[in-house]
Motif scaffolding. Structure first.
Motif, short mmCIF file in Angstrom:
data_model
loop_
_atom_site.label_atom_id
_atom_site.label_comp_id
_atom_site.label_asym_id
_atom_site.label_seq_id
_atom_site.Cartn_x
_atom_site.Cartn_y
_atom_site.Cartn_z
N MET A 187 102.73 -29.16 22.91
CA MET A 187 102.29 -28.52 21.69
C MET A 187 103.42 -27.63 21.16
N ASP A 188 103.74 -27.76 19.86
CA ASP A 188 104.82 -26.98 19.27
C ASP A 188 104.49 -25.50 19.26
N ALA A 189 105.53 -24.69 19.48
CA ALA A 189 105.35 -23.25 19.43
C ALA A 189 105.14 -22.81 17.99
N SER A 190 104.46 -21.69 17.82
CA SER A 190 104.24 -21.16 16.48
C SER A 190 105.57 -20.72 15.89
N PRO A 191 105.74 -20.86 14.58
CA PRO A 191 106.98 -20.39 13.97
C PRO A 191 107.08 -18.88 14.05
N THR A 192 108.28 -18.38 14.06
CA THR A 192 108.46 -16.94 14.00
C THR A 192 108.19 -16.46 12.56
N VAL A 193 108.10 -15.16 12.42
CA VAL A 193 107.92 -14.59 11.07
C VAL A 193 109.07 -15.01 10.16
N ALA A 194 110.30 -14.95 10.68
CA ALA A 194 111.45 -15.35 9.87
C ALA A 194 111.35 -16.82 9.47
N GLU A 195 110.93 -17.67 10.38
CA GLU A 195 110.78 -19.09 10.06
C GLU A 195 109.66 -19.33 9.06
N ALA A 196 108.58 -18.57 9.18
CA ALA A 196 107.48 -18.70 8.22
C ALA A 196 107.93 -18.29 6.82
N ILE A 197 108.74 -17.24 6.74
CA ILE A 197 109.26 -16.80 5.44
C ILE A 197 110.15 -17.88 4.85
N ALA A 198 111.03 -18.45 5.67
CA ALA A 198 111.92 -19.51 5.20
C ALA A 198 111.12 -20.71 4.70
N ALA A 199 110.05 -21.05 5.39
CA ALA A 199 109.22 -22.18 4.97
C ALA A 199 108.59 -21.94 3.61
N GLU A 200 108.14 -20.71 3.36
CA GLU A 200 107.54 -20.40 2.06
C GLU A 200 108.59 -20.44 0.95
N ILE A 201 109.81 -20.03 1.27
CA ILE A 201 110.88 -20.09 0.28
C ILE A 201 111.18 -21.54 -0.09
N VAL A 202 111.22 -22.41 0.91
CA VAL A 202 111.45 -23.84 0.64
C VAL A 202 110.29 -24.41 -0.18
N ARG A 203 109.06 -24.03 0.16
CA ARG A 203 107.88 -24.53 -0.56
C ARG A 203 107.92 -24.12 -2.03
N ALA A 204 108.52 -22.98 -2.33
CA ALA A 204 108.62 -22.51 -3.71
C ALA A 204 109.77 -23.16 -4.47
N GLY A 205 110.52 -24.04 -3.81
CA GLY A 205 111.61 -24.72 -4.48
C GLY A 205 112.87 -23.90 -4.59
N VAL A 206 113.01 -22.89 -3.74
CA VAL A 206 114.19 -22.02 -3.75
C VAL A 206 115.17 -22.54 -2.71
N ALA A 207 116.35 -22.94 -3.14
CA ALA A 207 117.32 -23.56 -2.24
C ALA A 207 118.45 -22.63 -1.84
N ARG A 208 118.53 -21.45 -2.45
CA ARG A 208 119.66 -20.55 -2.21
C ARG A 208 119.17 -19.12 -2.17
N VAL A 209 119.62 -18.36 -1.17
CA VAL A 209 119.27 -16.95 -1.01
C VAL A 209 120.57 -16.15 -1.03
N PHE A 210 120.53 -14.97 -1.65
CA PHE A 210 121.70 -14.12 -1.75
C PHE A 210 121.50 -12.87 -0.90
N GLY A 211 122.58 -12.29 -0.42
CA GLY A 211 122.38 -11.08 0.36
C GLY A 211 123.65 -10.49 0.92
N PHE A 212 123.46 -9.34 1.53
CA PHE A 212 124.48 -8.62 2.27
C PHE A 212 123.76 -8.04 3.48
N PRO A 213 123.75 -8.76 4.60
CA PRO A 213 122.89 -8.39 5.72
C PRO A 213 123.39 -7.16 6.47
N GLY A 214 122.44 -6.51 7.13
CA GLY A 214 122.77 -5.32 7.90
C GLY A 214 122.41 -5.42 9.36
N GLY A 215 122.18 -6.64 9.85
CA GLY A 215 121.76 -6.79 11.24
C GLY A 215 120.25 -6.80 11.35
N GLY A 216 119.74 -6.54 12.55
CA GLY A 216 118.30 -6.47 12.74
C GLY A 216 117.62 -7.78 12.36
#
Length: 534
Positions: free
Chosen positions: A1-30
């Motif tokens: 049985m597949d493991a549940s997605p992480t919160v980060a993976e769930a967020i990425a999946a929703e972004i893909v579902r919305a048709g967003v192919a590119r994210v912009f940023g300046f990360p700070g870790g964490g």
């Protein structure tokens, strides 16, 4: 049985579902790092900017050009504080933007004051909605964020993501309940009022740039047999080669003669945030088509309709009677459209702002243009001709310096075959000069044209108008061509029209970005400002 997605993976999946192919940023870790991993696994491109504010401005341009919400990822503390300007731009230009910020866990916040801010409160004044993500309901909160950002009036939202939460398994939560935008329609009253008018005038604003088929606007013009004024952000909604296009609506003096002669005004997607800060002075009845019912207290419309703007515009032109004659003359339209040209004083023996725009336009008439705030925007907005939507980017509601280069990079990344030009001043380029490295790293071509008069010209003009002495707004001469080469781009200085023309031709022949350092006095800005704004 597949493991549940992480919160980060769930967020990425929703972004893909919305048709967003590119994210912009300046990360700070964490939690930002978990998100970046999840984006890569989901096929979402992460564009690293050189600052949080630049990332948000890139996101704004990306959202305006794609019609989809943009996503920006920033760190905690100074990362969140640095993104405020870009979020404020999205707020006032009605751009759908989702900001995801890293933050301390509650346990960390209880034991340290390091980089600890009330991040939700900091962005609250310039966002439509915000929440702190939890492992339960993270996916549904992301769906809600994308929906709220895209709902009328469009705008930014904020998701605070505790760093430990990003890697936790995502658990189901309540589904978001999005309230549909209010729909009101008084099209019969609008059609009746316009049909009875002898000199109607069409005013096109920012909402029409992304929500209306150009053919419907052209049909409105044909039915009404009237001239058209567009705001900066609506340039191209009506082809500016069309004889009915009369110029720019800014709330200034240049368009006043035309507006005062009108006996009915139709605003299509016109938002009061686009106009200069002064009361609406015209007495002709105002009719409004809007996505959202904003601005009623400003325009006091005789009748209005709010909802899907494209549908409303199509319904309205079909309801209007066919006109066989019109009382507007070509001379009236031409005086409004071309009244600024004498103030530009384009001469061949030296380089001034009008000549810069003219030369660049002759080399690249169909370029996608991004324009910075500053005195140089006056000749660019009034004389650059745009034939279709999506070819002219500007920060209008906030009018922030530093917009042009990040916006141009975002546009070039979307269409690598297009010619993209960033018009900026010496003050504005200094804000985001490091993004030249971003352009080089992404492999995109942007031609950055710097109106270099070694001064904050627009502010200097305002200072002089008060009678105050002083030259404190003058800057030391800066060689932006040399700085461009330091970031891996090309750079050239131009002091005459011929030098600029030759440099522009060379820039278009290159595959990478070029900074054209146009040296001018800036003395023409004062007369130009007087003609346009009074």
């Amino acid at each position: 049985m597949d493991a549940s997605p992480t919160v980060a993976e769930a967020i990425a999946a929703e972004i893909v579902r919305a048709g967003v192919a590119r994210v912009f940023g300046f990360p700070g870790g964490g939690g930002n790092l978990d998100l970046m991993d999840a984006f890569g696994a989901a096929g979402v491109e992460f564009v690293l900017a050189r600052s949080e504010g630049s990332a948000a401005l890139m996101g704004c341009a990306h959202a305006e050009l794609t019609g989809r919400p943009a996503v920006v990822v920033v760190g905690s503390g100074p990362g969140l504080a640095s993104v405020v300007n870009g979020v404020a731009n999205a707020h006032l230009d009605r751009v759908p933007l989702v900001v995801i910020s890293d933050r301390q866990t509650d346990a960390e916040a209880a034991t340290t004051g390091h980089q600890l801010l009330d991040q939700r409160a900091l962005l609250a004044p310039v966002t439509k909605w915000g929440t702190t993500l939890q492992s339960a309901g993270a996916a549904s909160s992301m769906r809600r964020a994308l929906g709220v950002a895209s709902a009328y009036p469009r705008g930014p939202v904020h998701l605070d993501l505790p760093r430990a939460t990003a890697g936790e398994p995502a658990r189901p939560g309540p589904e978001p309940e999005l309230q549909p935008g209010a729909v009101t329609a008084d099209l019969d009253a609008i059609a009746t009022g316009l049909g009875a008018a002898e000199r109607p005038l069409l005013l096109i604003g920012l909402e029409a740039a992304r929500g209306v088929d150009q053919r419907d606007v052209v049909e409105l013009v044909r039915r009404l047999r009237c001239p058209v004024l567009t705001t900066y952000k609506a340039k191209g909604v009506v082809p500016e080669s069309d004889g009915a296009w009369a110029g720019i609506l800014s709330g200034g003096e240049l368009e006043r003669p035309l507006l005062e002669r009108a006996d009915a005004l139709l605003g299509v997607g016109l938002d009061p945030v686009e106009l200069l800060t002064k009361p609406w002075p015209y007495e002709a009845p105002f009719y409004a088509l809007r996505e959202a019912g904003l601005g009623d207290e400003y325009f006091a419309p005789a009748a209005s309709a709010a909802g899907a703007l494209g549908e409303l515009a199509a319904q309205l032109w079909r309801a209007l009677p066919e006109r066989t004659t019109g009382t507007w003359t070509r001379a009236e339209i031409e005086r409004c459209r071309d009244g600024v040209l004498p103030a530009l004083d384009i001469r061949a023996d030296h380089l001034n702002a009008g000549a810069v725009v003219d030369i660049v336009r002759r080399h690249a008439p169909d370029a996608i243009v991004a324009v910075d705030a500053g005195a140089h925007m006056l000749p660019v907005t009034t004389t650059w001709r745009v034939e279709r939507p999506g070819r002219f980017l500007i920060s209008n509601g906030l009018a922030t310096m530093g917009f042009a280069v990040p916006a141009a990079i975002a546009a070039a990344a979307l269409d690598r075959d297009a010619v993209v030009v960033a018009f900026t001043g010496d003050g504005g380029l200094a804000y985001n000069l490091a993004e030249l490295e971003t352009a080089r790293r992404l492999g995109v071509r942007v031609v950055v044209v710097v109106f270099n008069d070694s001064s904050l010209s627009l502010i200097r003009i305002k200072l002089q108008a008060t009678g105050r002495p002083g030259t404190s707004l003058d800057l030391a001469e800066t060689d932006f061509s040399a700085l461009a080469r330091g970031f891996g781009c090309e750079g050239e200085i131009a002091r005459t029209p011929q030098e600029l023309s030759d440099a522009m031709a060379r820039a278009l022949a290159r595959e990478h970005s070029t900074v054209l350092d146009a040296r001018l006095s800036g003395l023409e800005y004062g007369p130009l400002l007087k003609v346009i704004r009074g």
